[in-house]
Design a protein around this motif. Structure first.
Motif, PDB file in Angstrom:
ATOM      1  N   ASP A 208       0.831  -1.207   0.000  1.00  0.00           N
ATOM      2  CA  ASP A 208       0.000   0.000   0.000  1.00  0.00           C
ATOM      3  C   ASP A 208       0.861   1.251   0.000  1.00  0.00           C
ATOM      4  N   PHE A 209       1.950   1.213   0.813  1.00  0.00           N
ATOM      5  CA  PHE A 209       2.847   2.376   0.862  1.00  0.00           C
ATOM      6  C   PHE A 209       3.484   2.639  -0.494  1.00  0.00           C
ATOM      7  N   VAL A 210       3.964   1.567  -1.125  1.00  0.00           N
ATOM      8  CA  VAL A 210       4.616   1.724  -2.432  1.00  0.00           C
ATOM      9  C   VAL A 210       3.628   2.254  -3.462  1.00  0.00           C
ATOM     10  N   GLU A 211       2.408   1.730  -3.446  1.00  0.00           N
ATOM     11  CA  GLU A 211       1.403   2.186  -4.406  1.00  0.00           C
ATOM     12  C   GLU A 211       1.061   3.665  -4.179  1.00  0.00           C
ATOM     13  N   THR A 212       0.948   4.054  -2.898  1.00  0.00           N
ATOM     14  CA  THR A 212       0.613   5.446  -2.610  1.00  0.00           C
ATOM     15  C   THR A 212       1.711   6.392  -3.075  1.00  0.00           C
ATOM     16  N   VAL A 213       2.972   6.067  -2.690  1.00  0.00           N
ATOM     17  CA  VAL A 213       4.094   6.912  -3.106  1.00  0.00           C
ATOM     18  C   VAL A 213       4.220   6.948  -4.617  1.00  0.00           C
ATOM     19  N   GLY A 214       4.073   5.781  -5.254  1.00  0.00           N
ATOM     20  CA  GLY A 214       4.155   5.728  -6.720  1.00  0.00           C
ATOM     21  C   GLY A 214       3.075   6.561  -7.378  1.00  0.00           C
ATOM     22  N   SER A 215       1.873   6.526  -6.813  1.00  0.00           N
ATOM     23  CA  SER A 215       0.764   7.306  -7.381  1.00  0.00           C
ATOM     24  C   SER A 215       1.041   8.797  -7.285  1.00  0.00           C
ATOM     25  N   VAL A 216       1.607   9.214  -6.121  1.00  0.00           N
ATOM     26  CA  VAL A 216       1.910  10.638  -5.957  1.00  0.00           C
ATOM     27  C   VAL A 216       2.910  11.109  -6.994  1.00  0.00           C
ATOM     28  N   TYR A 217       4.001  10.357  -7.162  1.00  0.00           N
ATOM     29  CA  TYR A 217       5.021  10.767  -8.132  1.00  0.00           C
ATOM     30  C   TYR A 217       4.508  10.665  -9.560  1.00  0.00           C
ATOM     31  N   PHE A 218       3.665   9.662  -9.836  1.00  0.00           N
ATOM     32  CA  PHE A 218       3.133   9.517 -11.187  1.00  0.00           C
ATOM     33  C   PHE A 218       2.249  10.715 -11.545  1.00  0.00           C
ATOM     34  N   ASN A 219       1.446  11.154 -10.586  1.00  0.00           N
ATOM     35  CA  ASN A 219       0.571  12.292 -10.856  1.00  0.00           C
ATOM     36  C   ASN A 219       1.367  13.580 -11.038  1.00  0.00           C
ATOM     37  N   GLN A 220       2.486  13.691 -10.341  1.00  0.00           N
ATOM     38  CA  GLN A 220       3.306  14.894 -10.475  1.00  0.00           C
ATOM     39  C   GLN A 220       4.187  14.869 -11.730  1.00  0.00           C
ATOM     40  N   ARG A 221       4.379  13.711 -12.311  1.00  0.00           N
ATOM     41  CA  ARG A 221       5.208  13.545 -13.519  1.00  0.00           C
ATOM     42  C   ARG A 221       6.637  14.066 -13.293  1.00  0.00           C
ATOM     43  N   ASP A 222       7.123  13.888 -12.091  1.00  0.00           N
ATOM     44  CA  ASP A 222       8.475  14.361 -11.770  1.00  0.00           C
ATOM     45  C   ASP A 222       9.453  13.189 -11.890  1.00  0.00           C
ATOM     46  N   ASN A 223       9.771  12.819 -13.156  1.00  0.00           N
ATOM     47  CA  ASN A 223      10.629  11.657 -13.398  1.00  0.00           C
ATOM     48  C   ASN A 223      12.022  11.856 -12.820  1.00  0.00           C
ATOM     49  N   LYS A 224      12.524  13.103 -12.897  1.00  0.00           N
ATOM     50  CA  LYS A 224      13.872  13.353 -12.398  1.00  0.00           C
ATOM     51  C   LYS A 224      13.957  13.084 -10.893  1.00  0.00           C
ATOM     52  N   ASN A 225      12.945  13.493 -10.159  1.00  0.00           N
ATOM     53  CA  ASN A 225      12.940  13.282  -8.713  1.00  0.00           C
ATOM     54  C   ASN A 225      12.903  11.792  -8.380  1.00  0.00           C
ATOM     55  N   ILE A 226      12.092  11.047  -9.104  1.00  0.00           N
ATOM     56  CA  ILE A 226      12.016   9.601  -8.874  1.00  0.00           C
ATOM     57  C   ILE A 226      13.358   8.942  -9.179  1.00  0.00           C
ATOM     58  N   ALA A 227      13.962   9.354 -10.309  1.00  0.00           N
ATOM     59  CA  ALA A 227      15.239   8.764 -10.709  1.00  0.00           C
ATOM     60  C   ALA A 227      16.318   9.046  -9.668  1.00  0.00           C
ATOM     61  N   LEU A 228      16.360  10.288  -9.142  1.00  0.00           N
ATOM     62  CA  LEU A 228      17.376  10.635  -8.143  1.00  0.00           C
ATOM     63  C   LEU A 228      17.197   9.826  -6.864  1.00  0.00           C
ATOM     64  N   LYS A 229      15.974   9.576  -6.463  1.00  0.00           N
ATOM     65  CA  LYS A 229      15.756   8.751  -5.272  1.00  0.00           C
ATOM     66  C   LYS A 229      16.194   7.313  -5.524  1.00  0.00           C
ATOM     67  N   LYS A 230      15.928   6.822  -6.705  1.00  0.00           N
ATOM     68  CA  LYS A 230      16.352   5.471  -7.070  1.00  0.00           C
ATOM     69  C   LYS A 230      17.882   5.384  -7.061  1.00  0.00           C
ATOM     70  N   ILE A 231      18.527   6.433  -7.607  1.00  0.00           N
ATOM     71  CA  ILE A 231      19.993   6.463  -7.655  1.00  0.00           C
ATOM     72  C   ILE A 231      20.574   6.556  -6.257  1.00  0.00           C
ATOM     73  N   ASN A 232      19.996   7.410  -5.391  1.00  0.00           N
ATOM     74  CA  ASN A 232      20.502   7.560  -4.025  1.00  0.00           C
ATOM     75  C   ASN A 232      20.420   6.237  -3.269  1.00  0.00           C
ATOM     76  N   TYR A 233      19.339   5.516  -3.445  1.00  0.00           N
ATOM     77  CA  TYR A 233      19.190   4.230  -2.787  1.00  0.00           C
ATOM     78  C   TYR A 233      20.236   3.241  -3.311  1.00  0.00           C
ATOM     79  N   PHE A 234      20.478   3.291  -4.622  1.00  0.00           N
ATOM     80  CA  PHE A 234      21.468   2.391  -5.221  1.00  0.00           C
ATOM     81  C   PHE A 234      22.870   2.710  -4.713  1.00  0.00           C
TER      82      PHE A 234
END
Length: 382
Positions: free
Chosen positions: A286-312
């Motif tokens: 549920d948490f992943v779906e909620t966070v994913g929905s928020v970022y999807f609606n904002q269309r902020d791909n760069k922000n999502i990518a940077l979080k993915k990179i930081n985690y990596f």
């Protein structure tokens, strides 16, 4: 039934407005300060907001911190000399005192070297409008309000050490800054410009926010005074009214004793309810779906990518003890050796991360490619 109807009618009857000037943080009447207090967190997002119903001495005596602000927005600032000395010691080490009042104590005026006066030019009509001196902050049109509310101004001031921040259309100064040590005093002669009614009138809220924005935005704490408005804090419990009357006090005590006896006897006669234990629910999805929905609606791909990179990058640092400050070909080769993946795969992934850092925005394909490359890396490592 008639009594019940009467009670309901009285309870729901619109309460008359109270025009008393309090500027208190919980007062939602026209001249309360509820709105401005609630907006402090928006104006100072990094600050901890707190209020006190105790004298200045209790809060700032032997104060050693800096970059904080003390707000005294009062109908009248009757501050005595001992408290003024505490405020001076508070400001000199790098703090800020914001005082807005219609009347000031003689000790405060003598200490800060100013005198105030009120205009009463046209009976029955407030001819005074206010604005800021700084051209960058000057409002498009002067700010007006109800009659006889904004007519305070500085009759005398120390022009050598005071900076004019605001005035009225007659060029009377009504808002000044007095630097003191590493901090400063801000003094405003129109406290009703911080009231609920003022802020809900036309675009006046912009004026209030701008006046407070003279305080540094990055201050660590904001202290809101309630002592000079309401006096020393007393009981704030909802039972305060009942406790103020002898007969109500006895009725309350009798009710409490009756409830206690009822609980005591009922607990002996009935078995305790066995609670239903609900098994823990995995809310990760549920948490992943909620966070994913928020970022999807904002269309902020760069922000999502940077979080993915930081985690990596955190995974790389914790698993392979590699510094991630420089992402180059040498880093990629070393990562490939430690992770046991193909060198070409590591180089391609590092290059993709670099490209994302260098671009201001990325499209969906680039984001999908980054996600696939990182997931593929995780699979090879595991």
């Amino acid at each position: 039934m008639l009594l019940a109807i009467y009670i309901v009618a009285e309870y729901n009857r619109p309460r008359p407005l109270d025009w008393k000037v309090t500027l208190a943080k919980d007062d939602k009447q026209p001249y309360g300060g509820y709105i401005v207090y609630q907006q402090l967190k928006t104006i100072f997002p990094q600050a901890a907001i707190s209020s006190f119903r105790t004298p200045v001495y209790d809060q700032v005596n032997n104060f050693s911190d800096s970059n904080t602000a003390y707000l005294l927005i009062e109908p009248g600032a009757e501050i005595q000399q001992a408290e003024i000395d505490d405020l001076l010691n508070y400001a000199v080490i790098g703090n800020y005192v914001f005082i807005a009042a219609e009347h000031f104590s003689k000790a405060l005026m003598d200490t800060l070297h100013f005198e105030t006066e009120h205009r009463f030019d046209i009976p029955g009509k407030d001819s005074v409008t206010i604005n800021f001196v700084n051209p960058a902050l000057h409002m498009a049109s002067d700010i007006g309000f109800t009659p006889m509310t904004l007519n305070g101004y500085f009759k005398k001031m120390d022009t050598l050490h005071s900076i004019a921040l605001g005035n009225n259309q007659k060029n009377d100064i009504n808002f000044i800054k007095i630097p003191y040590g590493d901090g400063a005093f801000f003094v405003h002669t129109a406290p009703l410009s911080f009231s609920n009614y003022f802020m809900l009138t036309r675009d006046n809220a912009d004026y209030t926010a701008t006046a407070l924005s003279y305080l540094p935005k990055n201050i660590k704490a904001v202290y809101w005074d309630e002592y000079y408005k309401l006096g020393r804090g007393g009981a704030s419990t909802p039972l305060r009214f009942l406790l103020s009357n002898t007969w109500f006090r006895w009725a309350l005590r009798l009710a409490l004793v009756t409830v206690l006896l009822f609980v005591l006897f009922e607990s002996k006669r009935k078995q305790r309810v066995i609670p239903i234990i609900v098994p823990p629910r995995n809310s990760t999805l549920d948490f992943v779906e909620t966070v994913g929905s928020v970022y999807f609606n904002q269309r902020d791909n760069k922000n999502i990518a940077l979080k993915k990179i930081n985690y990596f990058m955190e995974f790389v640092r914790s698993q392979f003890y590699l510094p991630t400050t420089q992402l180059n070909e040498e880093f990629a080769r070393l990562l490939a050796k430690k992770a046991g993946v193909a060198e070409s795969q590591a180089i391609e992934l590092v290059q993709l991360i670099e490209d994302i850092h260098n671009n201001s925005s990325i499209n969906d394909d680039a984001l999908m490619q980054l996600n696939q490359q990182i997931d593929l890396f995780y699979e090879k490592v595991k």
